[in-house]
Design a protein around this motif. Structure first.
Motif, mmCIF file in Angstrom:
data_model
loop_
_atom_site.group_PDB
_atom_site.id
_atom_site.type_symbol
_atom_site.label_atom_id
_atom_site.label_comp_id
_atom_site.label_asym_id
_atom_site.label_seq_id
_atom_site.Cartn_x
_atom_site.Cartn_y
_atom_site.Cartn_z
ATOM 1 N N GLY A 115 7.136 -4.590 2.699
ATOM 2 C CA GLY A 115 7.225 -3.228 3.208
ATOM 3 C C GLY A 115 8.216 -2.349 2.484
ATOM 4 N N ILE A 116 8.571 -2.727 1.259
ATOM 5 C CA ILE A 116 9.499 -1.927 0.455
ATOM 6 C C ILE A 116 8.712 -0.833 -0.255
ATOM 7 C CG2 ILE A 116 11.078 -1.967 -1.521
ATOM 8 C CD1 ILE A 116 12.174 -3.403 0.978
ATOM 9 N N SER A 117 9.160 0.403 -0.118
ATOM 10 C CA SER A 117 8.483 1.499 -0.821
ATOM 11 C C SER A 117 9.327 1.907 -2.021
ATOM 12 C CB SER A 117 8.242 2.689 0.118
ATOM 13 O OG SER A 117 9.457 3.252 0.531
ATOM 14 N N TRP A 118 8.650 2.340 -3.048
ATOM 15 C CA TRP A 118 9.365 2.778 -4.248
ATOM 16 C C TRP A 118 8.520 3.807 -4.984
ATOM 17 C CZ3 TRP A 118 7.134 1.624 -9.007
ATOM 18 C CH2 TRP A 118 6.145 0.630 -9.000
ATOM 19 N N SER A 119 9.212 4.649 -5.747
ATOM 20 C CA SER A 119 8.523 5.707 -6.479
ATOM 21 C C SER A 119 9.350 6.120 -7.688
ATOM 22 C CB SER A 119 8.296 6.922 -5.576
ATOM 23 O OG SER A 119 9.527 7.433 -5.130
#
Length: 125
Positions: A115-119
């Protein structure tokens, strides 16, 4: 608004967002050709082969050196890291980070956190 200000204001909108698992590794000489000293605890990240899409010489990958923002919604943490490597075992949206960064983003993590978000602006692929 000046043209440069407009471009800077729109940059976050151009970023592609991903969500996956985060694991950690001990960086060294990565696929980008950067040598990372683990003792310096620099916030670095390896992206999946699918997203890195390295050509014949991965050192020339335009994603190399780019900063991404990593967020853990459950812990409420957010950090930036520099792309320095390709994660061979990662699924498409998973990331592999150095241990110091892992502990900052997921203080209660056990080695793999989902569930780690990155951009990042140069990561869209």
């Amino acid at each position: 608004m000046k043209p440069i200000s407009l471009v800077l204001a729109l940059l976050p909108l151009l970023a592609t967002a991903y969500t996956g698992d985060m694991t950690y590794y001990t960086p060294g000489l990565g696929s980008c050709g950067y040598r990372t000293d683990p003792a310096r605890n620099e916030p670095v990240v390896a992206l999946s082969r699918a997203i890195m899409a390295n050509g014949p010489n991965p050192n020339n990958n335009p994603k190399c050196g780019t900063m991404i923002t990593i967020r853990n919604p459950r812990a409420g943490t957010s950090r930036q890291a520099r792309i320095v490597d390709t994660c061979q075992a990662c699924a498409r949206e998973d990331i592999d980070v150095n241990i110091g960064l892992f502990r900052q983003v997921a203080p209660n993590g056990d080695g793999r956190v989902s569930g780690i978000s990155w951009s990042g602006p140069a990561v869209g692929s």
